[in-house]
Design an enzyme around this catalytic site. Sequence first.
Site, PDB file in Angstrom:
ATOM      1  N   SER A 180       0.788  -1.229   0.000  1.00 56.00           N
ATOM      2  CA  SER A 180       0.000   0.000   0.000  1.00 56.00           C
ATOM      3  C   SER A 180       0.820   1.280   0.000  1.00 56.00           C
ATOM      4  CB  SER A 180      -0.952  -0.005   1.188  1.00 56.00           C
ATOM      5  OG  SER A 180      -0.247  -0.232   2.382  1.00 56.00           O
ATOM      6  N   HIS A 208      -5.529  -3.378  -2.548  1.00 52.77           N
ATOM      7  CA  HIS A 208      -5.266  -2.332  -3.553  1.00 52.77           C
ATOM      8  C   HIS A 208      -5.332  -2.866  -4.977  1.00 52.77           C
ATOM      9  CE1 HIS A 208      -4.168   0.854  -0.772  1.00 52.77           C
ATOM     10  NE2 HIS A 208      -3.667  -0.112  -0.022  1.00 52.77           N
ATOM     11  N   LYS A 239     -11.814   0.604  -1.966  1.00 52.48           N
ATOM     12  CA  LYS A 239     -10.823   1.315  -2.788  1.00 52.48           C
ATOM     13  C   LYS A 239     -11.306   1.389  -4.232  1.00 52.48           C
ATOM     14  CE  LYS A 239      -7.576   0.775   0.798  1.00 52.48           C
ATOM     15  NZ  LYS A 239      -6.872  -0.169   1.626  1.00 52.48           N
TER      16      LYS A 239
HETATM   17  C1  LIG Z   1      -6.890  -0.312   3.065  1.00 55.48           C
HETATM   18  C2  LIG Z   1      -6.369  -1.674   3.350  1.00 55.48           C
HETATM   19  C3  LIG Z   1      -7.084  -2.567   4.139  1.00 55.48           C
HETATM   20  C4  LIG Z   1      -8.313  -2.135   4.866  1.00 55.48           C
HETATM   21  O1  LIG Z   1      -9.397  -2.007   4.037  1.00 55.48           O
HETATM   22  P1  LIG Z   1     -10.602  -1.042   4.481  1.00 55.48           P
HETATM   23  O2  LIG Z   1     -11.742  -1.549   3.696  1.00 55.48           O
HETATM   24  O3  LIG Z   1     -10.180   0.334   4.133  1.00 55.48           O
HETATM   25  O4  LIG Z   1     -10.787  -1.227   5.956  1.00 55.48           O
HETATM   26  C5  LIG Z   1      -6.606  -3.843   4.283  1.00 55.48           C
HETATM   27  N1  LIG Z   1      -5.459  -4.231   3.708  1.00 55.48           N
HETATM   28  C6  LIG Z   1      -4.728  -3.383   2.957  1.00 55.48           C
HETATM   29  C7  LIG Z   1      -3.471  -3.878   2.326  1.00 55.48           C
HETATM   30  C8  LIG Z   1      -5.155  -2.083   2.766  1.00 55.48           C
HETATM   31  O5  LIG Z   1      -4.416  -1.238   2.078  1.00 55.48           O
END
Ligand SMILES: *Cc1c(COP(=O)(O)O)cnc(C)c1O
Length: 387
Positions: A180, A208, A239
Amino acid sequence: MHPLAWLDDELNALDRRHLLRQLPVPLGRQQPVVQLDGREIVNFASNDYLGLAADPRLQEAAAAACFDSGVGRGASPLVCGRSKYHEELERRLAEFEGVEAALLFPSGFAANSGIMPALVDRGDSIYADAKNHASLIDGCRLSRANVHVYSHGDVSDLEKLLSQNHDARRRLIVTDTLFSMDGDLAPLATIVEVAKRFNAMLLLDEAHATGVFGAQGRGVAEAIGIEYEGLIRIGTLSKALGAAGGFVCGSKSLICWLANRARSYVFSTAQPAAISAAALAALDIVEQEPQRRVKLLETSAWLRNELNARGWNTGHSQSQIIPILIGSPERAVSLSEQLHQRGYWLPAIRPPSVPEGESLLRLSLTAAHTSEMLNGLLSALGRNGDF
Ligand SMILES: *Cc1c(COP(=O)(O)O)cnc(C)c1O
């Protein structure tokens, strides 16, 4: 001194180290141009990779489901919180991901922190990439299993740790597929080989990559073409899919077990039906408009080249997440502020989101950014050193 007086000391200490965060409030929708602090700014901070968060089709689906099913769900899905939208979304997610079944969580964070403790316990072993997302790290902690951290992306280190720890009852390898902060990809082909050799479960977090990588948009595992019976994949709706929530996909037995045992599923209220409906609309778009993800990855490669040609270091990024590596939190903050002045929003990422000395500007590209915006950013950045 009252019992909470230490908070102000700690906050002051963070502030002195340039690590105190402010909470920005952009006005309007998540779009490439937002209003921030009274002015328009081009937003490179959002993970709305396919530009769906403000898509009218998602808004309409959410509004209709809201009028149909109300806002809150009142209880956990196991009690009475599940709606026809949740059921349909889980069915569609399984189909989209090419697996038997899927299970929906209120967020990706909840998915990760709940799934891992349901898979391993005391006496088991987890093998985790050093740069895994915080939610996976919390999953490790909550599981009470022995945690072995391997160097980022280093499969020989992973192999070494696996061969040194023979006595575990169950073994679980866990990694982000697309990291990320650095925007680089895990070496999945070799990780799968090692997982097979050691008969370990393999948990992949595609947060992602969902909607972005792979011919159908399933993620990096699809793009690389891996298959393994021990595979458990997690994705997010928050996302690229422009909605909210997390999901896990795999076999029917896996999903049944997690619905019974993942504490963040069992003890958390079901997500609003409006959100499930929006995610369903987003899945339609991901299937019908593959050009969004194709263009996004093409533009990302172009932008990385342009940045590198101007002397900016984008590390090992291979994706729409493009870090501009800076080093000190102070310089990262100062660059971010200067870009802000020039109308571009690139957040400074500092510890604890990255290790000490690895502060960076994180640029998230979306399918909604125009070439005018990208060229504008490039001229605002200029050459590294001139800034
Ligand atoms: C953003 C993210 C999450 C969490 O997801 P949300 O739906 O925003 O809680 C989990 N794992 C990774 C690698 C992320 O970047």
